[in-house]
Write an enzyme that holds these catalytic residues in place. Structure first.
Site, PDB file in Angstrom:
ATOM      1  N   PRO A   1       0.801  -1.196   0.000  1.00 19.55           N
ATOM      2  CA  PRO A   1       0.000   0.000   0.000  1.00 19.55           C
ATOM      3  C   PRO A   1       0.829   1.238   0.000  1.00 19.55           C
ATOM      4  CG  PRO A   1       0.298  -0.841   2.188  1.00 19.55           C
ATOM      5  CD  PRO A   1       1.324  -1.422   1.327  1.00 19.55           C
ATOM      6  N   GLU A   2       0.489   2.122  -0.886  1.00 17.31           N
ATOM      7  CA  GLU A   2       1.030   3.475  -0.856  1.00 17.31           C
ATOM      8  C   GLU A   2      -0.135   4.395  -0.531  1.00 17.31           C
ATOM      9  OE1 GLU A   2       3.498   4.360  -4.262  1.00 17.31           O
ATOM     10  OE2 GLU A   2       3.746   2.235  -4.674  1.00 17.31           O
TER      11      GLU A   2
ATOM     12  N   HIS B   1      -2.516 -16.169   7.865  1.00 15.80           N
ATOM     13  CA  HIS B   1      -1.702 -14.983   8.180  1.00 15.80           C
ATOM     14  C   HIS B   1      -2.506 -13.855   8.810  1.00 15.80           C
ATOM     15  CE1 HIS B   1       1.398 -17.056   5.981  1.00 15.80           C
ATOM     16  NE2 HIS B   1       0.633 -17.081   4.920  1.00 15.80           N
TER      17      HIS B   1
ATOM     18  N   ARG C   1       3.556 -11.361   4.697  1.00 17.03           N
ATOM     19  CA  ARG C   1       4.998 -11.137   4.805  1.00 17.03           C
ATOM     20  C   ARG C   1       5.415 -10.529   6.138  1.00 17.03           C
ATOM     21  NH1 ARG C   1       7.393  -8.670  -0.666  1.00 17.03           N
ATOM     22  NH2 ARG C   1       9.351  -9.059   0.390  1.00 17.03           N
TER      23      ARG C   1
ATOM     24  N   ARG D   1      20.207  17.958  -1.780  1.00 17.34           N
ATOM     25  CA  ARG D   1      20.157  16.487  -1.730  1.00 17.34           C
ATOM     26  C   ARG D   1      20.807  15.919  -2.971  1.00 17.34           C
ATOM     27  NH1 ARG D   1      17.962  14.201   2.618  1.00 17.34           N
ATOM     28  NH2 ARG D   1      17.098  15.866   3.892  1.00 17.34           N
TER      29      ARG D   1
END
Length: 274
Positions: free
Chosen positions: A2-3, A98, A117, A155
């Site tokens: 998910p973003e 899970h 996971r 940066r």
DNA sequence: CATTTCACCTGGTGGC
DNA sequence: TGCCACCAGGTGAAAT
């Protein structure tokens, strides 16, 4: 999974369905890494509290909780990692493999956290003892032009690595980094501090458009992503570069190229992106 | 401090 | 069918 768009979709769905409900009992799996706050503390904190609201901050889902059903006095913070799901289920619906958390609600429904996971994290905060949760980075949908440009000043990392840095922008992940760089015609390897002010503004606007478009379509279902109702999103149909290696660019026909950058598969059009 | 690399997990896919 | 290599929405610790 998910973003930002997927997390936003899930948070809205969960909020719509269980806002106002009360947690009457909690079950947790034994997977130790899942629990940022010890299981026992989380279970004690959640049990008996009412869910006043659910919303997204960066890639985190924040549950605003109350003992008295009025004033917010605690938070439950869910990070879905790569494969986490939050599902509102009827209790007789089979429990998926899970499953790491089951919150039994007064209405009879159940909120389940499923995460094969185990990169996801669950955290409980008692607001009488700690401050409220805050994402380290800025929200890409709310930040303005000068503040966005300032984030990348000095940066030297590749612009894509900077986009993935959650302490700069909160919520951008691998799909939307690649897609927004495509829509602003910028190569992922360009050094962040070498982008012109104009390029940075194109990038900011492309990010907003891509993220908002994806939210409207319920996110990207790349493999098994589903929202709180188990529904898939549709933004994967709109991807221009992500996981389209070798396929023709939708704009110019040049085969999409895949490289490794910051340890992640990175996709771009070598002709459109400079 | 900024940046890069790697470990953490399970499961799906495709080649042989 | 089996085995193996490789890939996957993320991040935080360790190394550089």
């Amino acid at each position: 999974m998910p973003e930002l768009p997927e997390v936003e979709t899930i948070a809205r769905g969960v909020n719509k369905r269980i806002r106002g409900d009360r947690i009457v009992q909690v079950w947790f799996s034994r997977a130790p890494q899942t629990f940022k706050t010890p299981r026992k503390l989380q279970a004690e904190g959640l049990t008996g509290r009412t869910i006043l609201a659910v919303h997204r901050t960066g890639k985190h889902i924040v549950f605003e909780l109350s003992r008295s059903a009025s004033e917010i006095d605690a938070q439950w913070i869910v990070h879905l990692g790569m494969t986490g799901r939050l599902l509102v289920s009827s209790p007789d619906f089979p429990v998926p493999a899970h499953t790491h958390a089951r919150l039994f609600l007064e209405s009879g429904r159940e909120l389940r956290f499923v995460d094969p996971r185990r990169f996801g994290r669950l955290e409980f905060r008692d607001l009488n003892r700690r401050s409220a949760f805050a994402a380290p980075g800025d929200d890409p949908l709310a930040i303005g032009e000068p503040e966005f440009a300032a984030l990348f000043r000095g940066r030297r990392s590749p612009i894509k690595a900077a986009l993935l840095n959650q302490s700069l922008l909160a919520g951008v992940g691998n799909i939307y980094a690649d897609e927004s760089l495509f829509h602003s015609n910028i190569r992922p390897r360009r050094r962040a501090n070498r982008l012109t002010r104009l390029e940075l503004e194109r990038l900011r606007l492309a990010l907003c458009e891509v993220l908002n478009h994806a939210i409207r379509l319920g996110g990207s279902s790349v493999s098994d992503y589903v929202d709180a109702d188990g529904e898939r999103g549709f933004f994967q149909l709109e991807h221009c570069v992500y996981q389209r290696t070798g396929e023709p660019c939708r704009r110019c026909g040049t085969p999409i190229r895949r490289i490794l950058l910051a340890g992640r598969g990175t996709h771009y059009c070598p002709n459109c992106q400079r």
